[in-house]
Design a protein around this motif. Structure first.
Motif, PDB file in Angstrom:
ATOM      1  N   ALA A   1       0.816  -1.277  -0.085  1.00 45.54           N
ATOM      2  CA  ALA A   1       0.206   0.029   0.154  1.00 45.54           C
ATOM      3  C   ALA A   1       0.904   1.347   0.028  1.00 45.54           C
ATOM      4  CB  ALA A   1      -1.029  -0.137   1.176  1.00 45.54           C
ATOM      5  N   ILE A   2       0.200   2.416  -0.435  1.00 45.05           N
ATOM      6  CA  ILE A   2       0.973   3.790  -0.288  1.00 45.05           C
ATOM      7  C   ILE A   2       0.256   4.544   0.760  1.00 45.05           C
ATOM      8  CG2 ILE A   2       1.744   5.789  -1.534  1.00 45.05           C
ATOM      9  CD1 ILE A   2       2.141   4.042  -3.996  1.00 45.05           C
ATOM     10  N   ARG A   3       0.813   5.147   1.531  1.00 39.48           N
ATOM     11  CA  ARG A   3       0.083   6.270   2.410  1.00 39.48           C
ATOM     12  C   ARG A   3       0.329   7.540   1.829  1.00 39.48           C
ATOM     13  NH1 ARG A   3       1.294   6.119   8.741  1.00 39.48           N
ATOM     14  NH2 ARG A   3      -0.110   4.697   8.850  1.00 39.48           N
ATOM     15  N   LEU A   4      -0.773   8.241   1.468  1.00 39.30           N
ATOM     16  CA  LEU A   4      -0.364   9.592   1.142  1.00 39.30           C
ATOM     17  C   LEU A   4      -0.129  10.547   2.163  1.00 39.30           C
ATOM     18  CD1 LEU A   4      -3.902  10.081  -1.043  1.00 39.30           C
ATOM     19  CD2 LEU A   4      -1.694   9.724  -1.831  1.00 39.30           C
ATOM     20  N   THR A   5       1.156  11.290   1.746  1.00 38.18           N
ATOM     21  CA  THR A   5       1.633  12.238   2.481  1.00 38.18           C
ATOM     22  C   THR A   5       1.255  13.673   2.189  1.00 38.18           C
ATOM     23  OG1 THR A   5       3.660  12.104   1.568  1.00 38.18           O
ATOM     24  CG2 THR A   5       3.351  10.791   3.528  1.00 38.18           C
ATOM     25  N   SER A   6       1.021  13.899   0.770  1.00 37.59           N
ATOM     26  CA  SER A   6       0.540  15.102   0.456  1.00 37.59           C
ATOM     27  C   SER A   6      -0.205  15.008  -0.874  1.00 37.59           C
ATOM     28  CB  SER A   6       2.006  15.899   0.002  1.00 37.59           C
ATOM     29  OG  SER A   6       2.634  15.289  -1.158  1.00 37.59           O
ATOM     30  N   LEU A   7      -0.935  16.246  -1.060  1.00 34.85           N
ATOM     31  CA  LEU A   7      -1.820  16.059  -2.266  1.00 34.85           C
ATOM     32  C   LEU A   7      -1.424  17.244  -3.265  1.00 34.85           C
ATOM     33  CD1 LEU A   7      -5.346  15.361  -0.743  1.00 34.85           C
ATOM     34  CD2 LEU A   7      -4.209  13.873  -2.359  1.00 34.85           C
ATOM     35  N   ALA A   8      -1.665  17.245  -4.440  1.00 35.86           N
ATOM     36  CA  ALA A   8      -1.259  18.281  -5.478  1.00 35.86           C
ATOM     37  C   ALA A   8      -2.432  19.161  -5.574  1.00 35.86           C
ATOM     38  CB  ALA A   8      -1.146  17.569  -6.925  1.00 35.86           C
TER      39      ALA A   8
END
Length: 318
Positions: A303-310
């Protein structure tokens, strides 16, 4: 249009204006039952903007396009007004979606020299045309007219859509207006569009609508504002729910190693290509960057944990 230098700074074609059609004598048939066709003039202006996309690929340069004030006149008067010479008369069928009546016939009228100019450019030329114009079109020229007419028909359907759904379709090119399915006494709404490239002299494209075909839409065509009712709340809610179920592919690029060609040529089963996973990897939706995240596991799955959103202005909705 491409090779001829401008002889005037005025793009608009001179047209002798006849008296208003509603000022006829006693006992005469009223030529224009509508009055001022504000909405149709607005639709013509909207269509003029889309005509650039029709002719710029054919002429291979940027063009200006505009709609001139429309007039209502008998077809015989329109024919008498046009200059002598080769002309492409292309009938366009008009079939309304909400009507079972026989489709009407509109007309797309193109100057013959302009048609030959586009044909020469299409086959790699510069837009040169013969000094002495022929008396008829070649099969290739007729095919060019039908091709242009088909593209214009699609733009017409889009321009008319806010008012009503009408299917436009080109038929067969005629060079003799007497062969057209239009009577000389028929009243026609004439919409004229100018096209010009650079300092070249403008050419004109005419679209003619038969007055009887527009009568079912007369009240709307005379309005100064196209009435658009609010969307039905139930329909809007259903549309929102449907949109929320649309699926998008989400992917992430964990690593993009770069190796020399010699290493690629020497690879064999069992060899290992080393990769380095960055602390933050990009997460992409479709072709747009959603943000960054860190790689890990969740419930036994990678999985990938989102750290920032564009942000939107960074290209996600570009």
């Amino acid at each position: 249009m491409v090779n001829t230098e401008a002889t005037t700074n005025d793009d608009r074609r001179a047209r002798n204006r006849s008296p208003a059609s509603h000022a006829g004598g006693l006992g005469t048939t009223k030529l224009n039952p509508f009055g001022d066709l504000h909405t149709l003039q607005h639709l013509s202006a909207r269509l003029a903007r889309s005509l650039r996309g029709v002719f710029e690929p054919l002429l291979r340069q940027e063009v200006r396009a505009w709609a001139e004030p429309l007039v209502v006149q008998r077809f015989s008067d329109y024919r008498a007004e046009r200059a002598e010479g080769l002309t492409a008369w292309l009938p366009l069928t008009m079939a309304a979606h909400d009507s079972v009546a026989t489709p009407s016939t509109a007309l797309c009228v193109l100057d013959g020299r302009f048609v030959l100019e586009m044909l020469d450019i299409f086959f790699g030329g510069t837009g040169a045309t013969p000094t002495a114009m022929p008396t008829e079109f070649s099969p290739a020229a007729e095919a060019m007219v039908v091709r242009v007419g088909g593209t214009i028909a699609a733009q017409l359907q889009t321009a008319w859509e806010p008012l009503t759904r009408i299917d436009f379709a080109p038929t067969r090119v005629e060079i003799n207006p007497a062969m057209l399915p239009v009577d000389v006494e028929d009243a026609m709404v004439v919409t004229r569009f100018g096209l010009a490239a650079g300092n070249a002299k403008p050419v004109f494209l005419d679209l003619l609508y038969p007055v009887p075909a527009l009568k079912p839409h007369g009240a709307t065509l005379m309005g100064k504002v196209l009435d658009k009712a609010e969307a039905d709340p139930v329909w809007r809610t259903g549309l929102t729910r449907s949109v929320m179920t649309v699926k998008f592919p989400v992917r992430s690029v964990l690593a993009e190693p770069v190796v020399p060609l010699q290493m690629l040529m020497d690879l064999k089963p069992g060899d290992v290509i080393p990769i380095t996973i960055a602390a933050d990897v990009p997460v992409v939706v479709g072709n747009h960057r959603l943000g960054c995240g860190t790689v890990g596991t969740s419930n036994g799955f990678a999985a990938i944990r989102l750290t920032s959103l564009a942000h939107f202005d960074e290209g996600f909705l570009a």
